[in-house]
Write a protein that holds these residues in place. Sequence first.
Motif, PDB file in Angstrom:
ATOM      1  N   LYS A 253       0.820  -1.217   0.000  1.00  9.94           N
ATOM      2  CA  LYS A 253       0.000   0.000   0.000  1.00  9.94           C
ATOM      3  C   LYS A 253       0.854   1.267   0.000  1.00  9.94           C
ATOM      4  O   LYS A 253       0.432   2.303  -0.530  1.00  9.94           O
ATOM      5  CB  LYS A 253      -0.925   0.001   1.216  1.00  9.94           C
ATOM      6  CG  LYS A 253      -2.026  -1.054   1.139  1.00  9.94           C
ATOM      7  CD  LYS A 253      -2.921  -0.990   2.368  1.00  9.94           C
ATOM      8  CE  LYS A 253      -4.055  -1.996   2.269  1.00  9.94           C
ATOM      9  NZ  LYS A 253      -4.928  -1.957   3.472  1.00  9.94           N
ATOM     10  N   SER A 254       2.039   1.191   0.607  1.00 10.23           N
ATOM     11  CA  SER A 254       2.892   2.382   0.677  1.00 10.23           C
ATOM     12  C   SER A 254       3.626   2.652  -0.630  1.00 10.23           C
ATOM     13  O   SER A 254       3.957   3.797  -0.937  1.00 10.23           O
ATOM     14  CB  SER A 254       3.907   2.239   1.813  1.00 10.23           C
ATOM     15  OG  SER A 254       4.827   1.193   1.538  1.00 10.23           O
ATOM     16  N   LEU A 255       3.883   1.600  -1.427  1.00 11.68           N
ATOM     17  CA  LEU A 255       4.668   1.758  -2.645  1.00 11.68           C
ATOM     18  C   LEU A 255       3.822   1.985  -3.892  1.00 11.68           C
ATOM     19  O   LEU A 255       4.301   2.546  -4.877  1.00 11.68           O
ATOM     20  CB  LEU A 255       5.553   0.525  -2.879  1.00 11.68           C
ATOM     21  CG  LEU A 255       6.846   0.411  -2.072  1.00 11.68           C
ATOM     22  CD1 LEU A 255       7.565  -0.881  -2.439  1.00 11.68           C
ATOM     23  CD2 LEU A 255       7.753   1.604  -2.331  1.00 11.68           C
ATOM     24  N   MET A 256       2.575   1.533  -3.852  1.00 14.26           N
ATOM     25  CA  MET A 256       1.773   1.520  -5.075  1.00 14.26           C
ATOM     26  C   MET A 256       0.519   2.373  -4.957  1.00 14.26           C
ATOM     27  O   MET A 256      -0.009   2.591  -3.862  1.00 14.26           O
ATOM     28  CB  MET A 256       1.378   0.084  -5.428  1.00 14.26           C
ATOM     29  CG  MET A 256       2.553  -0.832  -5.665  1.00 14.26           C
ATOM     30  SD  MET A 256       2.055  -2.448  -6.246  1.00 14.26           S
ATOM     31  CE  MET A 256       3.632  -3.304  -6.193  1.00 14.26           C
ATOM     32  N   ALA A 257       0.039   2.804  -6.100  1.00 15.10           N
ATOM     33  CA  ALA A 257      -1.223   3.528  -6.174  1.00 15.10           C
ATOM     34  C   ALA A 257      -2.363   2.567  -5.861  1.00 15.10           C
ATOM     35  O   ALA A 257      -2.203   1.348  -5.994  1.00 15.10           O
ATOM     36  CB  ALA A 257      -1.399   4.114  -7.576  1.00 15.10           C
ATOM     37  N   PRO A 258      -3.522   3.087  -5.433  1.00 16.24           N
ATOM     38  CA  PRO A 258      -4.648   2.208  -5.077  1.00 16.24           C
ATOM     39  C   PRO A 258      -5.032   1.220  -6.178  1.00 16.24           C
ATOM     40  O   PRO A 258      -5.345   0.057  -5.894  1.00 16.24           O
ATOM     41  CB  PRO A 258      -5.783   3.197  -4.803  1.00 16.24           C
ATOM     42  CG  PRO A 258      -5.096   4.443  -4.359  1.00 16.24           C
ATOM     43  CD  PRO A 258      -3.833   4.500  -5.148  1.00 16.24           C
ATOM     44  N   GLY A 259      -4.978   1.654  -7.435  1.00 13.31           N
ATOM     45  CA  GLY A 259      -5.328   0.767  -8.535  1.00 13.31           C
ATOM     46  C   GLY A 259      -4.350  -0.388  -8.677  1.00 13.31           C
ATOM     47  O   GLY A 259      -4.753  -1.540  -8.884  1.00 13.31           O
TER      48      GLY A 259
END
Length: 310
Positions: A253-259
Amino acid sequence: MCVRRCLVGLTFCTCYLASYLTNKYVLSVLKFTYPTLFQGWQTLIGGLLLHVSWKLGWAEIHGSSRSDVSAWLPASVLFVGIIYAGSRALSKLAIPVFLTLHNVAEVILCGHQMCFRKEKTSPAKICSALFLLAAAGCLPFNDPQFDPGGYFWAVIHLLCVGAYEILQKARKPNALSDIDQQYLNYMFSAGKTSSLLCCFIFSVVLLALASHPTGDLISVPDFPFLYFYRFHGSCCASGLLGFFLMLSTVKLKSLMAPGQCAAWIFFAKVITAGSSVLLFDMTLTSATVGCLLLGGLGEALLVFSERKGS
């Protein structure tokens, strides 16, 4: 950066797959159906490992004010409900069925955002919610292995998950990080989370207190595999995998966008559901497969709406 994200995503999928399969093995094959003790053990291991990781500098946990900790307490109670009801349901339901019902929590979150927060919702997300709801609603009537108790606990589980996600969305920005929230789920401090004294295993105590009235504490000596290495090894693996799944989820969750995050979670669920069909007994009919595929389509639309929104 792209390679790093892929490694984190693959690590998450591996932990997700291994964690679900191990838990299912303990709950269904070994039939250790004492969730207050099983989840109490997992929470204890997770809390201790997270605390040790923090002290060694491997995990960053910030000090939180008393008001932030108190405000998060209802979510910690819901966390206990999630893992307790989830264990009850998973012990009686096949993993693909459990995951299809679990996804209805997204419908609860979507409904809350539309009705109470008056947020604009894309047509794709509305269709996704309808597909997820239809798949879950049709499953009980088309499941040849229908178990009323399993479906009952699955409903309790998804309600707790939905309420938990609503509380997460409603929290103040930067009040508590994801790792802080998980730390408070494991441990409830009388002061700040940075205090070594007064540190209290909150979830473990709630589950331990519940073990007597539910009969788990009295019944566990009759468990036939209590002194077998398969049971001990599976329980240790379950505790460790749960901890690594939590860390990999926070990292994802910290590294990637929600999609992107939603896409990896969807992929993890697909490979977990597919692997479970090969490893555990599950009776499949055309109607059951249709319900599962409809649920998969609903989640794929959810991923699409998240990626489009991001």
